[in-house]
Motif scaffolding. Structure first.
Motif, PDB file in Angstrom:
ATOM      1  N   ALA A 185       5.317  -4.273  -6.708  1.00  0.00           N
ATOM      2  CA  ALA A 185       5.654  -4.494  -5.304  1.00  0.00           C
ATOM      3  C   ALA A 185       5.279  -5.905  -4.864  1.00  0.00           C
ATOM      4  N   SER A 186       4.135  -6.379  -5.329  1.00  0.00           N
ATOM      5  CA  SER A 186       3.732  -7.742  -4.967  1.00  0.00           C
ATOM      6  C   SER A 186       4.710  -8.764  -5.507  1.00  0.00           C
ATOM      7  N   ALA A 187       5.139  -8.561  -6.757  1.00  0.00           N
ATOM      8  CA  ALA A 187       6.121  -9.485  -7.333  1.00  0.00           C
ATOM      9  C   ALA A 187       7.456  -9.403  -6.610  1.00  0.00           C
ATOM     10  N   ALA A 209       0.106  -0.553 -11.319  1.00  0.00           N
ATOM     11  CA  ALA A 209       1.384  -1.132 -11.740  1.00  0.00           C
ATOM     12  C   ALA A 209       2.348  -1.225 -10.571  1.00  0.00           C
ATOM     13  N   ALA A 210       2.393  -0.178  -9.728  1.00  0.00           N
ATOM     14  CA  ALA A 210       3.271  -0.215  -8.556  1.00  0.00           C
ATOM     15  C   ALA A 210       2.860  -1.331  -7.600  1.00  0.00           C
ATOM     16  N   VAL A 234       0.838  -1.201   0.000  1.00  0.00           N
ATOM     17  CA  VAL A 234       0.000   0.000   0.000  1.00  0.00           C
ATOM     18  C   VAL A 234       0.875   1.254   0.000  1.00  0.00           C
ATOM     19  N   ARG A 235       1.946   1.226   0.775  1.00  0.00           N
ATOM     20  CA  ARG A 235       2.822   2.395   0.826  1.00  0.00           C
ATOM     21  C   ARG A 235       3.462   2.658  -0.534  1.00  0.00           C
ATOM     22  N   ILE A 236       3.945   1.603  -1.182  1.00  0.00           N
ATOM     23  CA  ILE A 236       4.579   1.777  -2.498  1.00  0.00           C
ATOM     24  C   ILE A 236       3.562   2.267  -3.518  1.00  0.00           C
ATOM     25  N   THR A 296      -5.204  12.271 -16.754  1.00  0.00           N
ATOM     26  CA  THR A 296      -4.285  12.326 -15.601  1.00  0.00           C
ATOM     27  C   THR A 296      -4.740  11.420 -14.463  1.00  0.00           C
ATOM     28  N   PRO A 297      -5.989  11.489 -13.991  1.00  0.00           N
ATOM     29  CA  PRO A 297      -6.406  10.543 -12.944  1.00  0.00           C
ATOM     30  C   PRO A 297      -6.314   9.087 -13.392  1.00  0.00           C
ATOM     31  N   LEU A 298      -6.649   8.834 -14.651  1.00  0.00           N
ATOM     32  CA  LEU A 298      -6.546   7.461 -15.143  1.00  0.00           C
ATOM     33  C   LEU A 298      -5.100   6.986 -15.121  1.00  0.00           C
ATOM     34  N   ALA A 299      -4.173   7.858 -15.542  1.00  0.00           N
ATOM     35  CA  ALA A 299      -2.750   7.505 -15.510  1.00  0.00           C
ATOM     36  C   ALA A 299      -2.265   7.285 -14.079  1.00  0.00           C
ATOM     37  N   VAL A 300      -2.789   8.094 -13.159  1.00  0.00           N
ATOM     38  CA  VAL A 300      -2.411   7.913 -11.749  1.00  0.00           C
ATOM     39  C   VAL A 300      -2.892   6.557 -11.239  1.00  0.00           C
ATOM     40  N   LEU A 301      -4.119   6.190 -11.569  1.00  0.00           N
ATOM     41  CA  LEU A 301      -4.644   4.889 -11.147  1.00  0.00           C
ATOM     42  C   LEU A 301      -3.854   3.741 -11.766  1.00  0.00           C
TER      43      LEU A 301
END
Length: 448
Positions: A169-171, A164-165, A11-13, A154-159
């Motif tokens: 991070a999960s991987a 992706a992060a 969540v932090r990442i 912009t909001p879509l790119a942020v989401l």
């Protein structure tokens, strides 16, 4: 009050990546919109200048004639020196707004926004003033579309960045989760094995470091179990004898053997004293304060005097001092610890059945103080030498003979020496007997 649930690394990442993406994309969106608006204004300005150029050329070449009519769709206004307007293709409301522009600018009228350029031309007949305007509705529509796309994109790119992060991070944390699960399985008392060391990089190095830590913890636990078992074993015999003698004294006071009771109590006391001293030495995290060599020489003399009282008849206990010894130098060891080292080594030497002598020697070897205790007794079994400084270790002859020693003396000697930055060693002499050596560091030039 209930504590909030901890925020996971994923969540932090993801949140951090989304925040960075939001800031960067917002700045880029503002810059792009501003660049498009500036480019539109520059283009409209240049087109308006181009619209005025034919009129300026005509007026310069033929100032006495009226300028030619403007092309269709060109918005211009030409004001003669006498105030008349020989050429006007602007609506009245735009002309009124344009005449307020002295160089270039943007005006807004009910019909829309326009980019206006003003020029002045001096001729023999007087000063001509000219204005040209370009409609900005097309560029405004383009800019509005770009802004709408940026507001939606912009909001879509942020989401998408946050998602992706999260996946990355999960991987990246999946091997960490495997390590955690493996470590959880190793928590059980009967667990064996180690953490998986797969691949290379930081996680493999972390797993290797944790495996070494696990091995150290297992060694420490095994050592603690062994020490506990050895302590119980060593205490069982004197306590059993003591209990039997006390029970006998209760039943038949005349038959009680008080010397045996005193010996059992003394043996338990010595064992408890050695265990306490060893525990304190293990718990110490810093070397003790330095003391002068002269104080250690005095402690060695006292230990030798006590040993002479315990030595068998015909056995000489002697102390030899190196004539080069600098008694003003300092050694990082307390006097009581050094006294215990010398006393334990002398006790072992006297227990080894010396034939004629036990010699204690102090040598000054540059930056070291070397303590040597030599006897001419039976020596030490060769197979026991590697384990001589282990706790509760005794040669087979000592166990079979029922020696009162618990096997803690040499372990305490080594621990006290190492605590002061020194070392301890045991070997058989070339002429027979055993030679115990303790080396301690020396600091010079700080005499008080």
């Amino acid at each position: 009050m209930r504590r909030p649930a901890p925020v996971t690394i994923r969540v932090r990442i993801a949140a951090g990546s989304a925040l960075v993406a939001a800031v960067v994309l917002s700045v880029l969106a503002v810059l792009v919109a501003q660049q498009v608006a500036d480019a539109s204004a520059r283009t409209a300005t240049q087109l308006a200048v181009d619209d005025l150029r034919p009129f300026l050329v005509d007026l310069r070449n033929q100032p006495e004639e009226e300028p030619d009519p403007s092309a269709a769709g060109v918005l211009v206004a030409v004001v003669a020196p006498d105030g008349t307007t020989p050429r006007v293709s602007m609506p009245p409301e735009l002309l009124r707004a344009a005449r307020r522009v002295t160089d270039e600018g943007t005006v807004e009228v009910p019909s829309g926004r326009y980019r206006v350029v003003a020029e002045r031309l001096r001729t023999p007949a007087g000063e001509w003033r000219l204005w040209a305007a370009r409609d900005l509705s097309a560029s405004d529509g383009l800019l509005e579309g770009i802004r709408t796309s940026l507001l939606v994109g912009t909001p879509l790119a942020v989401l998408l960045t946050a998602a992706a992060a999260w996946l990355v991070a999960s991987a990246a944390l999946r091997p960490v989760e495997r390590l955690r699960a493996s470590a959880e399985r190793l928590r059980t008392a009967d667990a064996t094995g180690s953490l998986p060391e797969r691949g290379a990089g930081e996680l493999a190095e972390l797993a290797a470091t944790m495996n070494r830590l696990i091995d150290d913890l297992r060694d420490a636990a095994e050592h603690e179990r062994r020490v506990t078992a050895d302590t119980a074993h060593e205490l069982r015999t004197p306590l059993a004898v003591l209990a039997a003698q006390v029970e006998l004294a209760q039943r038949h006071a005349a038959s009680a053997e008080l010397p045996a009771i005193r010996d059992s109590v003394a043996r338990v006391t010595r064992l408890a004293d050695d265990l306490l001293a060893l525990s304190r030495a293990d718990a110490a995290t810093a070397p003790p304060s330095a003391v002068p060599v002269a104080a250690l020489v005095t402690a060695a003399m006292d230990a030798v005097d006590r040993a002479r009282l315990l030595a068998p008849e015909g056995v000489l206990v002697d102390l030899e001092l190196d004539p080069r010894t600098d008694e003003s130098a300092e050694v990082p060891i307390d006097v009581s610890g050094f006294d215990r080292i010398v006393g334990n080594l002398l006790g072992n030497a006297l227990a080894a059945a010396p034939r004629s002598a036990v010699v204690v020697r102090l040598d000054d070897a540059r930056d070291r103080l070397v303590l040597t205790v030599r006897d001419d007794g039976t020596g030490v079994p060769e197979d026991f030498l590697p384990y001589a400084f282990d706790r509760f270790s005794r040669p087979g002859t000592a166990r079979s003979s029922g020696s009162a020693g618990a096997g803690l003396g040499l372990a305490l000697v080594r621990r006290l020496a190492e605590r002061s930055g020194g070392s301890a060693a045991l070997a058989n002499g070339t002429g027979g007997g055993a030679v115990a050596t303790v080396v301690l560091p020396v600091a010079r030039g700080r005499a008080r």
